[in-house]
Motif scaffolding. Structure first.
Motif, PDB file in Angstrom:
ATOM      1  N   VAL A 177      -3.362  19.699  10.128  1.00 62.73           N
ATOM      2  CA  VAL A 177      -4.043  18.616  10.814  1.00 62.73           C
ATOM      3  C   VAL A 177      -3.332  17.279  10.741  1.00 62.73           C
ATOM      4  N   PHE A 178      -2.536  17.092   9.711  1.00 63.54           N
ATOM      5  CA  PHE A 178      -2.034  15.745   9.484  1.00 63.54           C
ATOM      6  C   PHE A 178      -1.045  15.270  10.518  1.00 63.54           C
ATOM      7  N   TRP A 179       0.049  15.981  10.573  1.00 67.68           N
ATOM      8  CA  TRP A 179       1.089  15.497  11.471  1.00 67.68           C
ATOM      9  C   TRP A 179       0.602  15.509  12.902  1.00 67.68           C
TER      10      TRP A 179
ATOM     11  N   MET B 192      -9.557  10.395   3.216  1.00 62.45           N
ATOM     12  CA  MET B 192      -8.460  10.487   2.268  1.00 62.45           C
ATOM     13  C   MET B 192      -7.369   9.488   2.594  1.00 62.45           C
TER      14      MET B 192
ATOM     15  N   LEU C 185      -6.435  14.425  -5.783  1.00 62.58           N
ATOM     16  CA  LEU C 185      -6.742  14.797  -4.402  1.00 62.58           C
ATOM     17  C   LEU C 185      -5.721  15.771  -3.834  1.00 62.58           C
ATOM     18  N   GLU C 186      -4.631  15.937  -4.549  1.00 63.55           N
ATOM     19  CA  GLU C 186      -3.544  16.795  -4.080  1.00 63.55           C
ATOM     20  C   GLU C 186      -4.001  18.175  -3.569  1.00 63.55           C
TER      21      GLU C 186
ATOM     22  N   PHE D 102      -9.934  30.320  11.640  1.00 68.95           N
ATOM     23  CA  PHE D 102      -8.750  29.551  12.013  1.00 68.95           C
ATOM     24  C   PHE D 102      -7.555  30.454  12.268  1.00 68.95           C
TER      25      PHE D 102
ATOM     26  N   LEU E  23     -12.022  18.297  10.970  1.00 68.69           N
ATOM     27  CA  LEU E  23     -11.508  17.854   9.670  1.00 68.69           C
ATOM     28  C   LEU E  23     -11.209  16.359   9.647  1.00 68.69           C
TER      29      LEU E  23
ATOM     30  N   LEU F  53      -6.624  19.024  -2.113  1.00 67.50           N
ATOM     31  CA  LEU F  53      -7.195  18.856  -0.767  1.00 67.50           C
ATOM     32  C   LEU F  53      -6.101  18.609   0.252  1.00 67.50           C
ATOM     33  N   VAL F  54      -5.164  17.752  -0.108  1.00 65.87           N
ATOM     34  CA  VAL F  54      -4.062  17.447   0.805  1.00 65.87           C
ATOM     35  C   VAL F  54      -3.329  18.731   1.171  1.00 65.87           C
ATOM     36  N   THR F  55      -3.006  19.497   0.138  1.00 67.43           N
ATOM     37  CA  THR F  55      -2.277  20.744   0.372  1.00 67.43           C
ATOM     38  C   THR F  55      -3.076  21.690   1.249  1.00 67.43           C
ATOM     39  N   TRP F  56      -4.342  21.827   0.931  1.00 71.34           N
ATOM     40  CA  TRP F  56      -5.187  22.730   1.704  1.00 71.34           C
ATOM     41  C   TRP F  56      -5.214  22.311   3.170  1.00 71.34           C
ATOM     42  N   MET F  57      -5.423  21.043   3.415  1.00 66.89           N
ATOM     43  CA  MET F  57      -5.528  20.560   4.785  1.00 66.89           C
ATOM     44  C   MET F  57      -4.184  20.617   5.488  1.00 66.89           C
ATOM     45  N   ASP F  58      -3.143  20.333   4.736  1.00 62.80           N
ATOM     46  CA  ASP F  58      -1.805  20.379   5.292  1.00 62.80           C
ATOM     47  C   ASP F  58      -1.532  21.785   5.831  1.00 62.80           C
ATOM     48  N   HIS F  59      -1.986  22.753   5.064  1.00 65.89           N
ATOM     49  CA  HIS F  59      -1.824  24.147   5.465  1.00 65.89           C
ATOM     50  C   HIS F  59      -2.470  24.409   6.825  1.00 65.89           C
ATOM     51  N   TYR F  60      -3.485  23.634   7.131  1.00 64.79           N
ATOM     52  CA  TYR F  60      -4.142  23.805   8.421  1.00 64.79           C
ATOM     53  C   TYR F  60      -3.607  22.853   9.468  1.00 64.79           C
TER      54      TYR F  60
ATOM     55  N   ARG G  53     -15.773  28.539   3.096  1.00 72.84           N
ATOM     56  CA  ARG G  53     -14.424  28.074   3.382  1.00 72.84           C
ATOM     57  C   ARG G  53     -13.556  29.246   3.817  1.00 72.84           C
TER      58      ARG G  53
ATOM     59  N   PHE H 247      -1.630  10.098   1.617  1.00 71.04           N
ATOM     60  CA  PHE H 247      -0.741  10.857   2.478  1.00 71.04           C
ATOM     61  C   PHE H 247       0.676  10.346   2.531  1.00 71.04           C
TER      62      PHE H 247
ATOM     63  N   VAL I 291      -9.240  23.721  -5.188  1.00 68.87           N
ATOM     64  CA  VAL I 291      -9.810  23.184  -3.947  1.00 68.87           C
ATOM     65  C   VAL I 291     -11.330  23.140  -4.051  1.00 68.87           C
TER      66      VAL I 291
ATOM     67  N   GLU J  44       2.666  10.455  -0.809  1.00 72.89           N
ATOM     68  CA  GLU J  44       3.113  11.728  -1.370  1.00 72.89           C
ATOM     69  C   GLU J  44       3.924  12.561  -0.389  1.00 72.89           C
ATOM     70  N   ARG J  45       3.868  12.189   0.858  1.00 73.71           N
ATOM     71  CA  ARG J  45       4.488  13.028   1.875  1.00 73.71           C
ATOM     72  C   ARG J  45       5.743  12.403   2.456  1.00 73.71           C
TER      73      ARG J  45
END
Lengths: 111, 111
Positions: A93-95, B88, A81-82, B29, B81, A84-91, B22, B94, A9, B97-98
């Motif tokens: 924000v996406f869904w 991204m 970029l994976e 968080f 974020l 980053l995706v994983t890190w952010m997903d953990h937080y 971070r 997104f 990350v 891969e998701r």
DNA sequence: CTAATATATTAGTATTAGCTAATTGAATGG
DNA sequence: CCATTCAATTAGCTAATACTAATATATTAG
């Protein structure tokens, strides 16, 4: 609570934190393949600087290259970029933030 | 092609690129609200350093604070974020891969 | 073969970033 | 009050970063 040695990350974030380097990545991404000379043109920095940025991006797994004659063609590696995706997903924000897009997408997929 | 003055993506990326900072964000968080003193404890750096990191995070829109007496309670602002998500998303990582996650989610939403 | 081109690398420099230690300004508890 | 605690800020140090200019190494063109 001392951080472990440079995790993916951090590597990716640092690679993309610099605007010039991020612009290089963007240009590489937009063109399927692009040479260092082309990237240098209109970049505002020297060829040496571009090569250095490409080295960082490559170490971060964000670009890959292919040598052909005296040219070296770079292409983007978005899988880089994976982390980053994983890190952010953990937080989460996406869904959450993309739910409207999700709904729109659903209609298209399965109307 | 000189970059315009510090855009949001750069601000957020730079804020999160440093592992210590971070980690601060992550701890903020994870706890709904947390004071500077608590964050300092077990962080490996001084209180001053923590305050400096919080300032960066705040400027990036990643945390917000609430003063109460002599304590200042920080909380995460995950909307901060958004610039990263947008950036991204523009690179199409997104949905590609998701997709499996998407399918799983669909069942939960609308079984 | 020689000159030119493409890229990587290196040494040197200026700027920035993260840290500590110390200080300041509030607020609180005895 | 006065001493203590919480947090922000500042000055100063060091290390890292982004850059240029110069050079080295291939490869190709004439």
């Amino acid at each position: 609570m001392i951080e472990a040695a440079s995790n993916p990350v951090t590597t990716v974030m640092r690679a993309l934190a610099d605007p010039t380097r991020r612009a290089v990545f963007e240009r590489v991404f937009e063109s399927k393949e692009i040479t260092v000379a082309e990237l240098t043109r209109g970049s505002g920095v020297t060829q040496g600087a571009i090569s250095q940025h490409l080295k960082s991006l490559k170490q971060a797994g964000l670009v890959a290259e292919r040598a052909e004659g005296r040219n070296v063609y770079y292409r983007a590696a978005p899988q880089g970029l994976e982390p980053l995706v994983t890190w952010m997903d953990h937080y989460g924000v996406f869904w959450r933030e993309r739910f409207q897009n999700l709904r729109d997408l659903l209609k298209e997929i399965d109307p």
